[in-house]
Design a protein around this motif. Sequence first.
Motif, mmCIF file in Angstrom:
data_model
loop_
_atom_site.group_PDB
_atom_site.id
_atom_site.type_symbol
_atom_site.label_atom_id
_atom_site.label_comp_id
_atom_site.label_asym_id
_atom_site.label_seq_id
_atom_site.Cartn_x
_atom_site.Cartn_y
_atom_site.Cartn_z
ATOM 1 N N GLY A 199 0.820 -1.210 0.000
ATOM 2 C CA GLY A 199 0.000 0.000 0.000
ATOM 3 C C GLY A 199 0.847 1.250 0.000
ATOM 4 N N TRP A 200 0.246 2.347 -0.428
ATOM 5 C CA TRP A 200 0.849 3.668 -0.372
ATOM 6 C C TRP A 200 -0.068 4.569 0.458
ATOM 7 N N PHE A 201 0.550 5.329 1.345
ATOM 8 C CA PHE A 201 -0.165 6.291 2.166
ATOM 9 C C PHE A 201 0.607 7.607 2.140
ATOM 10 N N ARG A 202 -0.027 8.664 2.584
ATOM 11 C CA ARG A 202 0.654 9.945 2.682
ATOM 12 C C ARG A 202 0.161 10.710 3.887
ATOM 13 N N GLN A 203 1.016 11.597 4.350
ATOM 14 C CA GLN A 203 0.656 12.407 5.502
ATOM 15 C C GLN A 203 1.198 13.811 5.318
ATOM 16 N N ALA A 204 0.284 14.753 5.277
ATOM 17 C CA ALA A 204 0.644 16.161 5.181
ATOM 18 C C ALA A 204 0.761 16.739 6.588
ATOM 19 N N PRO A 205 1.499 17.825 6.747
ATOM 20 C CA PRO A 205 1.660 18.436 8.078
ATOM 21 C C PRO A 205 0.325 18.750 8.724
ATOM 22 N N GLY A 206 0.152 18.299 9.957
ATOM 23 C CA GLY A 206 -1.066 18.584 10.689
ATOM 24 C C GLY A 206 -2.261 17.738 10.315
ATOM 25 N N LYS A 207 -2.044 16.770 9.431
ATOM 26 C CA LYS A 207 -3.164 15.926 8.995
ATOM 27 C C LYS A 207 -2.893 14.469 9.321
ATOM 28 N N LYS A 208 -3.960 13.681 9.315
ATOM 29 C CA LYS A 208 -3.827 12.258 9.547
ATOM 30 C C LYS A 208 -3.234 11.572 8.315
ATOM 31 N N ARG A 209 -2.643 10.429 8.562
ATOM 32 C CA ARG A 209 -2.136 9.641 7.447
ATOM 33 C C ARG A 209 -3.314 9.133 6.628
ATOM 34 N N GLU A 210 -3.235 9.289 5.312
ATOM 35 C CA GLU A 210 -4.349 8.903 4.470
ATOM 36 C C GLU A 210 -3.922 7.926 3.393
ATOM 37 N N PHE A 211 -4.872 7.120 3.012
ATOM 38 C CA PHE A 211 -4.666 6.099 1.992
ATOM 39 C C PHE A 211 -4.495 6.729 0.623
ATOM 40 N N VAL A 212 -3.588 6.144 -0.176
ATOM 41 C CA VAL A 212 -3.402 6.579 -1.553
ATOM 42 C C VAL A 212 -3.757 5.450 -2.524
ATOM 43 N N THR A 265 1.206 17.436 -1.828
ATOM 44 C CA THR A 265 2.383 17.612 -0.991
ATOM 45 C C THR A 265 2.208 16.870 0.332
ATOM 46 N N ALA A 266 3.144 15.980 0.634
ATOM 47 C CA ALA A 266 3.060 15.148 1.836
ATOM 48 C C ALA A 266 4.298 14.271 1.917
ATOM 49 N N VAL A 267 4.446 13.607 3.040
ATOM 50 C CA VAL A 267 5.392 12.503 3.140
ATOM 51 C C VAL A 267 4.651 11.249 2.690
ATOM 52 N N TYR A 268 5.244 10.534 1.768
ATOM 53 C CA TYR A 268 4.625 9.335 1.222
ATOM 54 C C TYR A 268 5.289 8.092 1.824
ATOM 55 N N TYR A 269 4.452 7.167 2.255
ATOM 56 C CA TYR A 269 4.910 5.945 2.874
ATOM 57 C C TYR A 269 4.433 4.734 2.093
ATOM 58 N N CYS A 270 5.276 3.726 1.998
ATOM 59 C CA CYS A 270 4.775 2.443 1.536
ATOM 60 C C CYS A 270 4.595 1.540 2.756
ATOM 61 N N ALA A 271 3.698 0.587 2.599
ATOM 62 C CA ALA A 271 3.359 -0.296 3.703
ATOM 63 C C ALA A 271 3.006 -1.674 3.148
ATOM 64 N N ALA A 272 3.112 -2.674 3.991
ATOM 65 C CA ALA A 272 2.837 -4.042 3.562
ATOM 66 C C ALA A 272 1.914 -4.732 4.560
ATOM 67 N N ARG A 308 9.998 4.427 6.059
ATOM 68 C CA ARG A 308 10.217 5.673 6.801
ATOM 69 C C ARG A 308 9.678 6.892 6.078
ATOM 70 N N GLY A 309 9.314 6.718 4.827
ATOM 71 C CA GLY A 309 8.685 7.796 4.093
ATOM 72 C C GLY A 309 9.645 8.588 3.230
ATOM 73 N N THR A 310 9.080 9.238 2.225
ATOM 74 C CA THR A 310 9.838 10.135 1.351
ATOM 75 C C THR A 310 8.996 11.375 1.084
ATOM 76 N N GLN A 311 9.636 12.536 1.130
ATOM 77 C CA GLN A 311 8.911 13.800 0.997
ATOM 78 C C GLN A 311 8.625 14.109 -0.467
ATOM 79 N N VAL A 312 7.392 14.467 -0.726
ATOM 80 C CA VAL A 312 6.987 14.975 -2.043
ATOM 81 C C VAL A 312 6.446 16.380 -1.841
ATOM 82 N N THR A 313 7.010 17.324 -2.567
ATOM 83 C CA THR A 313 6.566 18.710 -2.488
ATOM 84 C C THR A 313 6.201 19.183 -3.880
ATOM 85 N N VAL A 314 4.979 19.688 -4.015
ATOM 86 C CA VAL A 314 4.486 20.169 -5.298
ATOM 87 C C VAL A 314 4.286 21.667 -5.203
ATOM 88 N N SER A 315 4.971 22.388 -6.056
ATOM 89 C CA SER A 315 4.867 23.850 -6.047
ATOM 90 C C SER A 315 3.862 24.299 -7.096
#
Length: 122
Positions: free
Chosen positions: A34-47, A90-97, A114-121
Motif C-alpha cells: 500500500g501507499w499512504f501519505r501524511q501532510a503536516p497537521g493531517k492524519k495519514r491517508e490512503f493513496v 504535498t506530503a510525506v509518502y509511505y509504503c506499507a505491507a 520511513r517515508g519520502t517527501q513529495v513537495t508540489v509547487s
Amino acid sequence: VQLVETGGGLAQAGGSLRLSCAASGRTFATVTMGWFRQAPGKKREFVAATSRTSSSTIYADSVKGRFTSSRDNDKNTVYLQMNSLKSEDTAVYYCAARIGLARDRPDDYDYWGRGTQVTVSS
C-alpha cells in the motif's frame, strides 16, 4: 519486511514523479503493498494498494486517474507513478505491507517504510 522508499522530491504542479519502494526480509510476493501519505497537521491517508499478484489495485478518489500503483515481484519493488500533480499532493509518502487483501486503513498494515517527501509547487 523492511521497506525503503525513494524518488521523492520537488515537482511543479502538473508535473510527475515516480516513487519506488524496495522490500526485503520476507517473500515480497506474499504481501499486499500500500501507499499512504501524511501532510503536516493531517492524519495519514490512503493513496493506493496493490494485491500480491497485481490482480487488484484500489485508489483513493483524490488520486484516481492521476496516480498508478504497480509492482515488480522479481525486483521486490512497488512503484507509485504520480502524474498531474497538485499542490495538495504535498506530503510525506509511505509504503506499507500487509498479509491479506488490499485495504485502505493504515491500521490494517503491519510493516512501514520511513517515508519520502513529495513537495508540489504551484
